[in-house]
Design a protein around this motif. Structure first.
Motif, PDB file in Angstrom:
ATOM      1  N   ASP A 139       0.855  -1.179   0.000  1.00 46.13           N
ATOM      2  CA  ASP A 139       0.000   0.000   0.000  1.00 46.13           C
ATOM      3  C   ASP A 139       0.892   1.230   0.000  1.00 46.13           C
ATOM      4  OD1 ASP A 139       0.921   0.280   2.621  1.00 46.13           O
ATOM      5  OD2 ASP A 139      -0.898  -0.560   3.489  1.00 46.13           O
ATOM      6  N   ALA A 140       0.283   2.398   0.150  1.00 46.72           N
ATOM      7  CA  ALA A 140       1.044   3.638   0.031  1.00 46.72           C
ATOM      8  C   ALA A 140       2.005   3.871   1.183  1.00 46.72           C
ATOM      9  CB  ALA A 140       0.082   4.829  -0.086  1.00 46.72           C
ATOM     10  N   ALA A 141       1.880   3.110   2.257  1.00 46.92           N
ATOM     11  CA  ALA A 141       2.818   3.202   3.376  1.00 46.92           C
ATOM     12  C   ALA A 141       3.320   1.799   3.708  1.00 46.92           C
ATOM     13  CB  ALA A 141       2.154   3.847   4.585  1.00 46.92           C
ATOM     14  N   PHE A 142       3.748   1.085   2.685  1.00 51.25           N
ATOM     15  CA  PHE A 142       4.113  -0.328   2.782  1.00 51.25           C
ATOM     16  C   PHE A 142       5.209  -0.554   3.818  1.00 51.25           C
ATOM     17  CE2 PHE A 142       6.076  -4.182   0.589  1.00 51.25           C
ATOM     18  CZ  PHE A 142       5.080  -5.049   0.989  1.00 51.25           C
ATOM     19  N   PHE A 143       5.099  -1.641   4.567  1.00 48.13           N
ATOM     20  CA  PHE A 143       6.063  -1.936   5.616  1.00 48.13           C
ATOM     21  C   PHE A 143       7.487  -1.990   5.060  1.00 48.13           C
ATOM     22  CE2 PHE A 143       8.684  -5.104   7.810  1.00 48.13           C
ATOM     23  CZ  PHE A 143       8.824  -4.444   9.026  1.00 48.13           C
ATOM     24  N   GLY A 144       8.391  -1.337   5.765  1.00 46.51           N
ATOM     25  CA  GLY A 144       9.788  -1.305   5.363  1.00 46.51           C
ATOM     26  C   GLY A 144      10.126  -0.160   4.438  1.00 46.51           C
ATOM     27  N   PHE A 145       9.108   0.522   3.932  1.00 47.06           N
ATOM     28  CA  PHE A 145       9.331   1.617   3.001  1.00 47.06           C
ATOM     29  C   PHE A 145       8.734   2.934   3.493  1.00 47.06           C
ATOM     30  CE2 PHE A 145       9.605  -2.304   0.651  1.00 47.06           C
ATOM     31  CZ  PHE A 145      10.761  -2.134  -0.075  1.00 47.06           C
ATOM     32  N   GLY A 146       7.726   2.849   4.323  1.00 49.61           N
ATOM     33  CA  GLY A 146       7.181   4.041   4.950  1.00 49.61           C
ATOM     34  C   GLY A 146       6.433   4.948   3.990  1.00 49.61           C
ATOM     35  N   ALA A 147       5.978   6.069   4.529  1.00 56.60           N
ATOM     36  CA  ALA A 147       5.151   6.993   3.752  1.00 56.60           C
ATOM     37  C   ALA A 147       5.912   7.636   2.605  1.00 56.60           C
ATOM     38  CB  ALA A 147       4.587   8.080   4.667  1.00 56.60           C
ATOM     39  N   THR A 148       7.247   7.726   2.715  1.00 58.22           N
ATOM     40  CA  THR A 148       8.033   8.371   1.661  1.00 58.22           C
ATOM     41  C   THR A 148       8.612   7.374   0.656  1.00 58.22           C
ATOM     42  OG1 THR A 148      10.098   8.290   2.920  1.00 58.22           O
ATOM     43  CG2 THR A 148       8.682  10.222   3.234  1.00 58.22           C
ATOM     44  N   GLY A 149       8.364   6.091   0.867  1.00 61.74           N
ATOM     45  CA  GLY A 149       8.883   5.090  -0.043  1.00 61.74           C
ATOM     46  C   GLY A 149      10.247   4.558   0.339  1.00 61.74           C
TER      47      GLY A 149
END
Length: 461
Positions: free
Chosen positions: A101-111
């Protein structure tokens, strides 16, 4: 792009690095050890340029662990087992129907490492370029050397963002952080990366001869990439990788001719990310052999079951543990019997592009161009080095591509930046990635980061 801010710090050792929690704007600093952009944007000293070069090289490696581990998990090259936080398995393996999703685990809100980190590196390269262009302390040839080096790094980093986002597209116009350009398609992004690399190559062509005029780490100088000529070869090697993503087979072959590609030479030849003891950072892919731990990158079992008898890559890269690493998530036990044995210590360097990949690119581009003789020659270079007999299969294009993709699984296993996932996607073979053991799913791409979604929703308000 979202207002995520860049800060530029000068450490006591005069190494500039970008703040890992900031994104596109350089703020003023009152601490003399943390100078503002203004101190390097006009008539920077030679020492300041050196600090920026060192900082760019350090930033260039920041993607390594998350991208290699995540993309490797997506392609089932590896599992990153972590008993303390099951999301490393449940989310990255798509267990229980989970999807990015847009805040995917390990990547956060900023990618994170798949988005924000590459853009931080790209922006830091722009600071270096601007500083070199706006100073009288270095010669024109030295300015061209700086520009060529910086754009080569930019091309590499843009590919990380583009391959993570894929059909979502990425932004390529980021000069004004308050008014960034629109998202462009994957095809347009790759075309832009080609322009960046070509500009870098031309700048290096105008940089004279001899050694790169500023100090680089042993990841370049100790591997044979400390000269202007060798940096041009590196630029072309990255361009060859890009060309296969673009299905530009003639372009790949042309780039290889100007790269450090050699069919008969050292397969391990290539530049590296370097690591060290504090205040530097350790190699994030290193794990102690047989360590009693439940947090480790392990070899996906399919690499063992699918391996050809006698393949030296299995022997040289995979270490069979005395006791497997076992982690259970969503009621599914994941057992890692083999771990990575490539790195002797936690300060070992990590090659980020090697001649072995270039040989495989040569094989692929030759096969796609109908030159089956050269494709088989390149395949056999890889097979012979791995202790395997010569290729005896069919020489149709499809058969050769099957063989090349199989060899890439082992030759490029767990290398920056998760080749198998991208390879399977390039050839519409994501359904061939095995998920039976983890009962997960295979993603096509990551989602657009939440920060970017928010910026487009609220910009101008």
């Amino acid at each position: 792009m979202k207002k995520i801010f860049f800060k530029l710090f000068m450490l006591p050792a005069l190494i500039y690095v970008m703040s890992s929690c900031s994104f596109f704007k350089l703020e003023n600093a009152v601490d003399p050890n943390n100078p503002s952009l203004g101190s390097v944007s006009q008539n920077a000293t030679r020492n300041q340029i050196q600090s920026l070069v060192t900082g760019l090289e350090a930033r260039h490696r920041d993607y390594l662990f998350t991208i290699t581990a995540a993309f490797g998990a997506f392609g089932r090259e590896i599992w990153y087992l972590n008993a303390s936080d099951p999301r490393w398995q449940t989310d990255w393996l798509g267990q229980g129907g989970r999807k990015p999703d847009a805040a995917f685990f390990g990547f956060g809100a900023t990618g994170g490492a798949a988005y924000a980190t590459p853009y931080q590196t790209i922006k830091q390269a722009e600071v270096l370029i601007a500083s070199a262009q706006n100073t009288s302390s270095i010669s024109e040839q030295e300015k061209n050397a700086i520009i060529g080096f910086a754009k080569t790094i930019q091309g590499y980093q843009f590919m990380i963002a583009a391959n993570g986002q894929y059909q979502n597209g990425i932004r390529i116009d980021i000069k004004d952080e308050q008014n960034p350009g629109p998202f462009v398609s994957y095809t347009e992004a790759l075309a832009h990366i080609q322009r960046v690399l070509d500009e870098g190559n031309q700048a290096l062509a105008n940089a004279g001869t001899g050694n790169f005029p500023f100090r680089l780490t042993a990841g370049f100088t100790g591997t044979g990439f400390g000269t202007i000529a060798s940096l041009r070869q590196l630029n072309r090697a990255i361009a060859a990788r890009l060309a296969v993503y673009r299905q530009d087979w003639a372009g790949a072959l042309n780039a290889l001719r100007e790269s450090f590609f050699t069919l008969t030479g050292d397969l391990d030849l290539g530049p590296a990310h370097t690591y060290g003891a504090p205040p530097d950072v350790f190699n994030p892919l290193f794990f102690v052999l047989n360590a009693a731990t439940t947090t480790m990158i392990v070899v996906h079992p399919s690499l063992i079951t699918d391996a050809l008898p006698g393949d030296l890559r299995v022997q040289n890269k995979f270490f069979r543990r005395n006791v497997p690493v076992v982690v259970t998530t969503d009621g599914i036990p994941l057992s890692g019997e083999f771990q990575d044995r490539r790195f002797p210590s936690n300060t070992s360097p990590v090659k980020f592009i090697r001649n072995e990949e270039l040989v495989l690119i040569y094989a692929e581009a030759s096969a796609q161009s109908g030159n089956t003789t050269e494709a088989v020659n390149a395949i056999n270079r890889i097979r012979t080095a791995a202790g395997l007999p010569a290729y005896a299969g069919a020489t149709t294009r499809d058969a050769l591509i099957n063989e090349i993709l199989f060899q890439r699984r082992y030759s490029l296993w767990c290398e920056p930046w998760g080749h198998r996932w991208i390879d399977a996607r390039r050839y519409n073979r994501l359904n061939e990635i095995p998920t039976a053991l983890d009962r997960g799913s295979v993603f096509t791409q990551l989602e657009r980061p939440q920060a970017e979604v928010n910026w487009d929703l609220f910009k101008g308000k």
